[in-house]
Design an enzyme around this catalytic site. Structure first.
Site, mmCIF file in Angstrom:
data_model
loop_
_atom_site.group_PDB
_atom_site.id
_atom_site.type_symbol
_atom_site.label_atom_id
_atom_site.label_comp_id
_atom_site.label_asym_id
_atom_site.label_seq_id
_atom_site.Cartn_x
_atom_site.Cartn_y
_atom_site.Cartn_z
ATOM 1 N N ASN A 1 2.386 4.610 -6.671
ATOM 2 C CA ASN A 1 2.469 5.055 -5.489
ATOM 3 C C ASN A 1 3.633 4.545 -4.677
ATOM 4 O O ASN A 1 4.488 3.975 -5.862
ATOM 5 C CB ASN A 1 1.311 4.335 -4.532
ATOM 6 C CG ASN A 1 0.988 2.823 -4.662
ATOM 7 O OD1 ASN A 1 1.951 2.161 -4.302
ATOM 8 N ND2 ASN A 1 0.025 2.534 -5.360
ATOM 9 N N CYS B 1 -2.033 -7.884 -1.256
ATOM 10 C CA CYS B 1 -1.129 -6.967 -0.547
ATOM 11 C C CYS B 1 -0.685 -5.835 -1.335
ATOM 12 O O CYS B 1 -0.038 -4.749 -0.949
ATOM 13 C CB CYS B 1 0.121 -7.875 0.080
ATOM 14 S SG CYS B 1 1.405 -7.018 1.056
ATOM 15 N N ALA B 2 -1.170 -5.798 -2.763
ATOM 16 C CA ALA B 2 -0.374 -4.763 -3.756
ATOM 17 C C ALA B 2 -1.282 -3.461 -3.203
ATOM 18 O O ALA B 2 -2.207 -3.443 -2.788
ATOM 19 C CB ALA B 2 -0.976 -5.124 -4.928
ATOM 20 N N ASP C 1 -12.231 -3.246 -8.324
ATOM 21 C CA ASP C 1 -11.576 -3.702 -7.026
ATOM 22 C C ASP C 1 -11.295 -5.157 -7.066
ATOM 23 O O ASP C 1 -12.097 -5.945 -7.015
ATOM 24 C CB ASP C 1 -12.749 -3.357 -5.953
ATOM 25 C CG ASP C 1 -12.265 -3.456 -4.515
ATOM 26 O OD1 ASP C 1 -11.516 -4.369 -4.183
ATOM 27 O OD2 ASP C 1 -12.598 -2.666 -3.750
ATOM 28 N N ILE C 2 -9.865 -5.222 -7.173
ATOM 29 C CA ILE C 2 -9.550 -6.869 -7.646
ATOM 30 C C ILE C 2 -9.996 -7.637 -6.220
ATOM 31 O O ILE C 2 -10.551 -8.678 -6.610
ATOM 32 C CB ILE C 2 -7.928 -6.743 -7.503
ATOM 33 C CG1 ILE C 2 -7.581 -5.912 -8.570
ATOM 34 C CG2 ILE C 2 -7.415 -8.396 -7.817
ATOM 35 C CD1 ILE C 2 -6.241 -5.490 -8.760
ATOM 36 N N ILE C 3 -9.505 -7.134 -4.990
ATOM 37 C CA ILE C 3 -9.853 -8.268 -4.095
ATOM 38 C C ILE C 3 -11.400 -8.523 -3.697
ATOM 39 O O ILE C 3 -11.705 -9.514 -3.379
ATOM 40 C CB ILE C 3 -9.256 -7.743 -2.808
ATOM 41 C CG1 ILE C 3 -8.916 -8.911 -1.770
ATOM 42 C CG2 ILE C 3 -9.974 -6.776 -2.138
ATOM 43 C CD1 ILE C 3 -7.587 -9.048 -0.894
ATOM 44 N N ASP D 1 -6.730 3.216 -7.290
ATOM 45 C CA ASP D 1 -8.111 3.144 -7.270
ATOM 46 C C ASP D 1 -8.584 3.634 -8.445
ATOM 47 O O ASP D 1 -9.816 3.488 -8.891
ATOM 48 C CB ASP D 1 -8.817 3.761 -6.088
ATOM 49 C CG ASP D 1 -8.460 3.179 -4.658
ATOM 50 O OD1 ASP D 1 -8.563 1.891 -4.785
ATOM 51 O OD2 ASP D 1 -8.155 3.755 -3.779
ATOM 52 N N PHE E 1 -5.252 -6.361 2.634
ATOM 53 C CA PHE E 1 -4.513 -5.353 3.521
ATOM 54 C C PHE E 1 -5.321 -3.823 3.573
ATOM 55 O O PHE E 1 -6.099 -3.831 2.762
ATOM 56 C CB PHE E 1 -3.218 -5.113 2.954
ATOM 57 C CG PHE E 1 -2.282 -6.234 3.419
ATOM 58 C CD1 PHE E 1 -2.100 -7.414 3.175
ATOM 59 C CD2 PHE E 1 -1.261 -5.718 4.139
ATOM 60 C CE1 PHE E 1 -1.402 -8.377 3.637
ATOM 61 C CE2 PHE E 1 -0.208 -6.543 4.627
ATOM 62 C CZ PHE E 1 -0.287 -7.912 4.366
HETATM 63 O O1 PMT Z 1 5.132 -2.749 -0.491
HETATM 64 P P1 PMT Z 1 5.789 -2.357 0.817
HETATM 65 O O2 PMT Z 1 6.794 -1.249 0.527
HETATM 66 O O3 PMT Z 1 6.460 -3.255 1.589
HETATM 67 O O4 PMT Z 1 4.516 -1.672 1.486
HETATM 68 C C1 PMT Z 1 3.589 -2.524 1.889
HETATM 69 C C2 PMT Z 1 2.134 -2.039 1.747
HETATM 70 C C3 PMT Z 1 1.833 -0.863 2.606
HETATM 71 C C4 PMT Z 1 1.863 -1.765 0.295
HETATM 72 C C5 PMT Z 1 1.059 -3.023 2.391
HETATM 73 O O5 PMT Z 1 1.532 -3.348 3.485
HETATM 74 C C6 PMT Z 1 -0.297 -2.692 2.058
HETATM 75 O O6 PMT Z 1 -0.942 -2.250 3.058
HETATM 76 N N1 PMT Z 1 -0.900 -2.956 0.948
HETATM 77 C C7 PMT Z 1 -2.173 -2.805 0.489
HETATM 78 C C8 PMT Z 1 -2.352 -1.227 0.064
HETATM 79 C C9 PMT Z 1 -3.846 -0.758 -0.434
HETATM 80 O O7 PMT Z 1 -3.633 -0.436 -1.431
HETATM 81 O O8 PMT Z 1 -4.632 -0.682 0.499
HETATM 82 P P2 PMT Z 1 -6.190 -0.149 0.490
HETATM 83 O O9 PMT Z 1 -6.462 0.241 1.842
HETATM 84 O O10 PMT Z 1 -6.049 1.059 -0.724
HETATM 85 O O11 PMT Z 1 -6.759 -1.402 -0.418
HETATM 86 C C10 PMT Z 1 -7.422 -2.230 0.593
HETATM 87 C C11 PMT Z 1 -7.460 -3.763 0.105
HETATM 88 O O12 PMT Z 1 -7.851 -3.483 -1.144
HETATM 89 C C12 PMT Z 1 -6.021 -4.221 -0.257
HETATM 90 O O13 PMT Z 1 -5.865 -5.566 -0.020
HETATM 91 C C13 PMT Z 1 -5.707 -3.835 -1.850
HETATM 92 O O14 PMT Z 1 -4.669 -4.882 -2.544
HETATM 93 C C14 PMT Z 1 -7.241 -3.971 -2.388
HETATM 94 N N2 PMT Z 1 -7.495 -3.504 -3.509
HETATM 95 C C15 PMT Z 1 -7.524 -1.778 -3.615
HETATM 96 C C16 PMT Z 1 -8.031 -1.217 -4.622
HETATM 97 C C17 PMT Z 1 -8.342 -2.058 -5.784
HETATM 98 N N3 PMT Z 1 -8.578 -1.360 -6.878
HETATM 99 N N4 PMT Z 1 -8.168 -3.262 -5.905
HETATM 100 C C18 PMT Z 1 -8.044 -4.028 -4.862
HETATM 101 O O15 PMT Z 1 -7.851 -5.181 -4.718
#
Ligand code: PMT
Length: 405
Positions: free
Chosen positions: A209, A273-274, A307-309, A278, A325
């Site tokens: 992404n 923040c990563a 799902d890491i978080i 998915d 995030f």
């Molecule tokens: O890196 P930049 O260009 O500065 O941009 C910043 C950002 C947009 C990447 C950042 O601000 C941000 O929103 N990061 C989270 C992006 C994301 O994957 O969001 P999500 O809504 O898909 O995931 C929700 C949360 O679950 C996030 O904390 C994510 O890290 C976590 N996650 C998601 C999927 C997964 N398999 N494991 C996770 O831990």
């Protein structure tokens, strides 16, 4: 941290002068501008050439040098400095400073400057104890001269007692505090994930992404600036590691998961923040997938990544305060609140990423959601936003800890 701060480092004659090289390195890494002035006695311990290389500026050592006075003369140098740091400050120099003498370049500069002066005394313990030295220091302190140290311990001369110059890191901290950067998070370990993950399709292609890592790196920097120990688990990004941050590079979500869960258990705070993929390929092709003439379609089978978080937030032991995030393109608040609950987070930071307004950009705004409250952090540079966010996280982390006691 010390972005563009102008620090004049004065070195006087003493064995501790070798530590000042490390101190200048700290200043440079924190983006300060450094100019070095040596007394004649200091040159017996460190060379102008070394200091010129470390400070990336010409070193000044003579009051009556016609060449130096053509360029940045002593009055200019005195006006240039935001702060004068004298390390080591010998007993002789301290006495001359108290008397207001101007018989070498450094003492003249101290007399000519309107900027604050920070002294790091270093001398034999008996010299430090002497009433004369103690009086000199007391008078200087009364005039507003700042001091750090000296420390106690073994001395180069074989004596034991107070007189060792403070360590470079201690002086650096004092300077950061002088400029308003508090080192109040030294007891905290924070782990942050940043950037995208990459899921291989075959040896030459991958799914990923647009995350640049800027937001996550800015958060790492905000915590490190305040003295926290920071682990930054970074996907493939093109960014310089912030100062004093332990960076762990990973590629795939599964690699990130392994490192994140391990570091999270040793951390007080975890911030995801990563932008984690998915899904990944059910099977990565061992050879480059070829275009087939018979079909216009290629179907890839994907399976869910961990799902890491959620794994971190559901740790049964050593669970850190967990911040996620949410990157959404519609119904931002609704989806973010859902993730807060579903993933068992303490806080979720939602950003509206529709129209390419966050990924890779220098600015962002966030909507923060806790179980019982919410707050908007308005549009700002990611560096500034990260500092505000760090403060919010710390406040809630501390109040949760208080409640649990
Ligand atoms: O890196 P930049 O260009 O500065 O941009 C910043 C950002 C947009 C990447 C950042 O601000 C941000 O929103 N990061 C989270 C992006 C994301 O994957 O969001 P999500 O809504 O898909 O995931 C929700 C949360 O679950 C996030 O904390 C994510 O890290 C976590 N996650 C998601 C999927 C997964 N398999 N494991 C996770 O831990």
């Amino acid at each position: 941290m010390l972005n563009n701060k102008k620090i004049l480092v004065g070195i006087t004659g003493g064995i501790a002068a070798y530590k000042t090289i490390e101190l200048i390195r700290h200043f440079k890494k924190a983006n300060a501008e450094v100019r070095v002035v040596l007394t004649p006695a200091a040159e017996a311990f460190v060379t102008p050439l070394t200091l010129q290389a470390i400070s990336a500026n010409a070193v000044s050592n003579s009051l009556l040098d016609p060449q130096a006075e053509l360029a940045m003369g002593h009055i200019e140098l005195a006006k240039w400095a935001d702060l004068v740091v004298i390390a080591p400050a010998s007993a002789d120099f301290i006495a001359r400073l108290r008397a207001g003498m101007a018989n070498d370049l450094l003492s003249t500069l101290c007399l000519a400057t309107a900027s604050p002066i920070l002294l790091a005394p270093a001398m034999n313990q008996q010299m430090f104890k002497q009433i004369a030295t103690q009086e000199n220091l007391a008078v200087l302190a009364n005039r507003g001269v700042q001091m750090i140290g000296p420390n106690s311990g073994f001395q180069a001369c074989g004596d034991v007692g107070a007189g060792r110059m403070s360590e470079a890191s201690e002086i650096f901290q004092a300077v950061c505090e002088h400029f308003g950067y508090s080192q109040d998070l030294q007891d905290l370990t924070v782990t942050i994930t940043a950037g995208p993950t990459r899921e291989a399709i075959d040896p030459v292609r991958y799914i990923s992404n647009h995350s640049s890592g800027k937001m996550g790196f800015a958060i790492a920097n905000a915590f490190a600036q305040r003295g926290a120990k920071v682990n930054l688990i970074a996907g493939p990004v093109n960014l310089v590691t912030p100062d004093k941050v332990n960076r762990i590079d990973v590629k795939s979500a599964r690699e990130m998961a392994q490192q994140a869960v391990e570091f999270a258990q040793k951390s007080s705070i975890f911030i995801g923040c990563a932008a984690v993929a998915d899904y990944r390929m059910a099977e990565v092709a061992s050879q480059k997938i070829k275009k087939t003439d018979g079909s216009d379609e290629l179907i890839l089978k994907l399976v869910k990544n961990p799902d890491i978080i959620a794994s971190v937030a559901n740790l049964s032991q050593n669970r850190p305060f967990t911040v996620g995030f949410a990157a959404e393109t519609q119904d931002v608040a609704h989806y973010a609140k859902d993730k807060l609950k579903r993933k068992n987070l303490d806080l979720i930071c939602a950003n509206d990423v529709s129209g390419g307004q966050v990924f890779g950009q220098d600015q962002n705004s966030l909507q923060l959601f806790w179980q019982n409250s919410e707050k908007i952090l308005p549009l700002a540079d990611k560096t500034k936003l990260a500092e505000t966010l760090a403060e919010e996280i710390i406040t809630h982390y501390r109040s949760k800890n208080k409640e649990n006691k």
